[in-house]
Write an enzyme that holds these catalytic residues in place. Structure first.
Site, short mmCIF file in Angstrom:
data_model
loop_
_atom_site.label_atom_id
_atom_site.label_comp_id
_atom_site.label_asym_id
_atom_site.label_seq_id
_atom_site.Cartn_x
_atom_site.Cartn_y
_atom_site.Cartn_z
N GLU A 76 -7.77 -3.05 9.50
CA GLU A 76 -8.44 -3.19 8.15
C GLU A 76 -7.58 -3.33 7.20
O GLU A 76 -6.44 -3.78 7.47
CB GLU A 76 -9.13 -1.43 8.20
CG GLU A 76 -8.13 -0.62 7.96
CD GLU A 76 -8.59 0.73 7.83
OE1 GLU A 76 -9.69 0.82 7.16
OE2 GLU A 76 -7.88 1.73 8.65
N ASP B 45 -4.28 -1.52 -2.13
CA ASP B 45 -3.27 -1.25 -3.01
C ASP B 45 -3.55 -0.39 -4.09
O ASP B 45 -3.87 -0.92 -5.53
CB ASP B 45 -2.50 -2.45 -3.64
CG ASP B 45 -1.29 -2.23 -4.23
OD1 ASP B 45 -0.73 -1.28 -3.83
OD2 ASP B 45 -0.77 -3.38 -4.49
#
Ligand code: IVH
Length: 676
Positions: free
Chosen positions: A125, A129
């Protein structure tokens, strides 16, 4: 309207009604913030929300902890409390390239004791961030939320997390586990990050270096009202402590997360073997720039949760998982020079000319320095080694100076006090970070304005790019917008790169732009703060150019989504004589097309209504929206053509006028009846 009037309910009736409202609002939050597929309009949502709020005010003892109204209330804190995670929040080992990933796959074969020929089942996956978060749900209710902290103990940000509407206050579905810790990442989408920085710049506040810092800064606010105003969202992928549920595979667990109402990345896949993982990794890299949020890699996990457990840990990282990273979009380079660009509204932007460097798939030669305040704050000098970055398709910017690399030969920079193009004195308005050239005859501004005027989303004059505009202005053939429309194919033949055929084509492209949709013309004018969306809003709201020109600031602010600053800018623009002359000159050549009205659908199709006074439950903009949704038009003045005047408290002269002209007058209840 289906909602009953709260003031009429007894306590016994209120309780189930509040339950229904909470359920409905949870459902609509989920549709809107998680699935991005709303079923009702914002104003319909607001109506339900207000009904619940008013019942809670009337019966405070019936207030439920999972009420969506808790998302907007809460006192400011003095400091964050510490919270211990039920299970530690660990970190991930990294692979920085494909061969490091293949080494991980080989290691996994060894610790699972599998022959090399057997493909391992991986769950892959995105690596979001943002800022990691741990949510604790007890019996299905959101109980607490904590930042990662040192991995054992984090900060209690429960109140702030509750303002994030994509995070469920209650798990959906029956039989929730007695306890479950859900782990994920709080993020700020790139577009919201840019908008936030624009707002920060306008207020003269510090800019955030990237979306992750902005998300962290927004979540770690002592006053949850500040967090509530930042469009944070999150993606959820993992689990900490659990009681009362068990899962065999990561894929199964994430499907459950989705059923519980969490936002789970749709980019997830079970891959059989390393080659399929590499394919996924490359596919995602190809679309990385189109994602509305930042990622810094993919995460590869053994799909079997038993195997993950078996694999154990190395140095606080699970051995069965890996962060498979993409090349960074921050790079270091050197500032060779700083130049000053003059924009369409006259703003002077300092731009760093840097030693060319590859970044996020493109070569960067320039990076914006935003304004003098930013240069001073980051202490950026010519000759400095700096870190530059790009997020999405944003113009690259200088993030920070690598001060260790200073030699002492770097030169400080100050923006000039005269426009570098036309020489006029520049001005800086109070409260603004930007310095502007205010001359009306500045060629740099004219070029930018014309470029904007003809661009794709504006009048869309195909093929009229930057170089052409530059030449047309430099040779004095175009001194304003209107001049474009008297250009003939012969005017282009002398320009660099034009032959007869291309000149004819250019003239044809100009001809095609002579009857633009109204919003395109409004957008093309380049009014400050008026982007394409606002232009559409104005065109749809007013229907034609005339009423826009004569609108007051007040009328403008009453339109949903137009704030005081925008209203001021629009009003000032059209009140300015020179702007009006420019517009009139353009209108000699152009015939803007009014938006097609309400397609004849809705109970108010073809009707014109005027609003006056304040209403008991609806705001002006809500009322306007409801009317427009039903095909009606809201006008600002009463005439014989007005079908209804909706009058609230303290209605003024418009009500008198309605009575005088015999126009039917309604109150809010009457309007609601009409709408239903
Ligand atoms: S799984 C043992 N999955 O990356 C930690 N982490 O560099 C298990 N992250 O601390 C984490 N996206 O904050 C996982 N899809 C994802 C992730 C993800 C982002 C963050 C997470 C973690 C950090 C490790």
């Amino acid at each position: 309207m289906t909602s009953g009037k709260s003031s009429e309910l007894t306590r016994a009736q209120a309780k189930p009604r509040m339950g229904t409202l909470i359920e409905k609002l949870h459902h609509h939050d989920f549709r809107y913030y998680v699935l991005d597929e709303p079923e009702i309009s914002d104003s319909q949502y607001d109506t339900l929300f207000r009904e619940l709020q008013s019942l809670e005010k009337q019966f405070p003892d019936l207030l439920r902890a999972d009420s969506p109204t808790v998302r907007v209330s809460g006192k400011a804190l003095d400091s964050f409390q510490k919270l211990r995670h039920g299970r530690p929040m660990l970190s991930l080992a990294n692979a920085l390239n494909e061969s490091e990933f293949l080494e991980f796959d080989a290691r996994a074969h060894r610790f699972l004791d599998l022959p090399e020929t057997r493909a391992i089942s991986y769950f892959v996956e995105l690596k979001f961030d943002g800022l990691s978060i741990n949510l604790t749900y007890r019996d299905g209710d959101l109980f607490s939320a904590a930042t990662r902290g040192d991995g054992e103990i984090g900060e209690d940000v429960t109140q702030n997390v509750k303002t994030i509407r994509s995070i469920p206050l209650k798990l959906q579905g029956k039989n929730p586990p007695a306890l479950v810790e859900i782990r994920g990442e709080v993020i700020l989408p790139i577009a919201s990050f840019e908008k936030l920085n624009e707002d920060q710049a306008k207020k003269g506040l510090k800019l955030f270096a990237n979306p992750r810092n902005a998300a962290a800064g927004s979540l770690r606010q002592l006053d949850s009202a500040v967090t509530a105003n930042r469009p944070l969202t999150g993606f959820f992928y993992g689990m900490g402590a659990v009681e009362g549920a068990s899962f065999k595979a990561m894929s199964e667990f994430q499907d459950t997360l989705e059923k519980w109402g969490f936002r789970v990345g749709k980019w997830r896949r079970v891959c059989q073997g390393a080659q399929e993982v590499l394919e996924f990794y490359r596919e995602i890299e190809a679309i990385r720039d189109t994602l509305p949020f930042e990622i810094d890699g993919v995460v590869v996990k053994l799909n079997s949760l038993t195997e993950i457990d078996q694999a154990g840990f190395v140095a606080r990282s699970p051995r069965g998982m890996l962060a498979f990273k993409y090349p960074p979009r921050q790079e270091s380079t050197q500032i060779e020079d700083i130049i000053v660009q003059v924009g369409r509204t006259g703003s002077l932007t300092p731009v760093a000319i840097v030693t060319p460097v590859r970044l996020g798939g493109a070569t960067v030669r320039r990076a914006t320095l935003h304004n003098q305040d930013e240069i001073d704050r980051k202490d950026i000098r010519i000759g400095d080694r700096v870190l530059i970055q790009r997020a999405g398709d944003v113009i690259p910017e200088v993030v920070q100076v690598i001060t260790d690399a200073r030699t002492g030969k770097e030169k400080k920079f100050k923006l000039p006090d005269h426009c570098p193009v036309c020489g006029s004195k520049v001005e800086r308005k109070e409260g603004e970070a930007a310095v502007r050239c205010v001359s009306r005859n500045c060629v740099a501004q004219l070029k930018e304005a014309i470029r904007h005027f003809v661009m794709k989303d504006a009048l869309n004059i195909e093929g009229m790019g930057e170089r052409i505009v530059e030449q047309l202005v430099d040779e004095g053939r175009v001194k304003g917008f209107a001049d474009i429309f008297s250009l003939k194919s012969s005017d282009f033949q002398s320009l660099e790169g034009f032959a007869e055929k291309s000149s004819v084509k250019m003239a044809e492209a100009i001809d095609r732009a002579r009857s633009p949709e109204l919003y395109r013309l409004i957008f093309a004018l380049g009014i400050r703060h008026v982007g394409e969306q606002t232009a559409k809003l104005l065109a749809n709201h007013f229907g034609s150019l005339e009423p826009i020109l004569s609108s007051t600031e007040d009328e403008l602010t009453q339109i949903h989504e137009i704030g005081p600053e925008m209203a001021k800018s629009i009003h000032h623009y059209f009140a300015d004589k020179a702007n009006r002359a420019t517009l009139n000159a353009v209108l000699k050549f152009l015939e803007p097309q009014s938006p097609k009205r309400g397609s004849g659908k809705g109970v108010l199709a073809g009707k014109t209504l005027v609003l006056t006074g304040t209403f008991p439950t609806l705001s002006r903009s809500d009322a306007t929206r409801l009317i427009e949704e039903q095909g009606g038009k809201v006008s600002s003045s009463v005439s014989k053509k007005t079908d209804f005047v909706v009058a609230g408290e303290e209605a003024g002269s418009k009500l008198d006028k309605a009575r005088e002209l015999g126009v039917e007058v309604l109150d809010e209840a009457g309007l609601k009846k009409l709408l239903s």
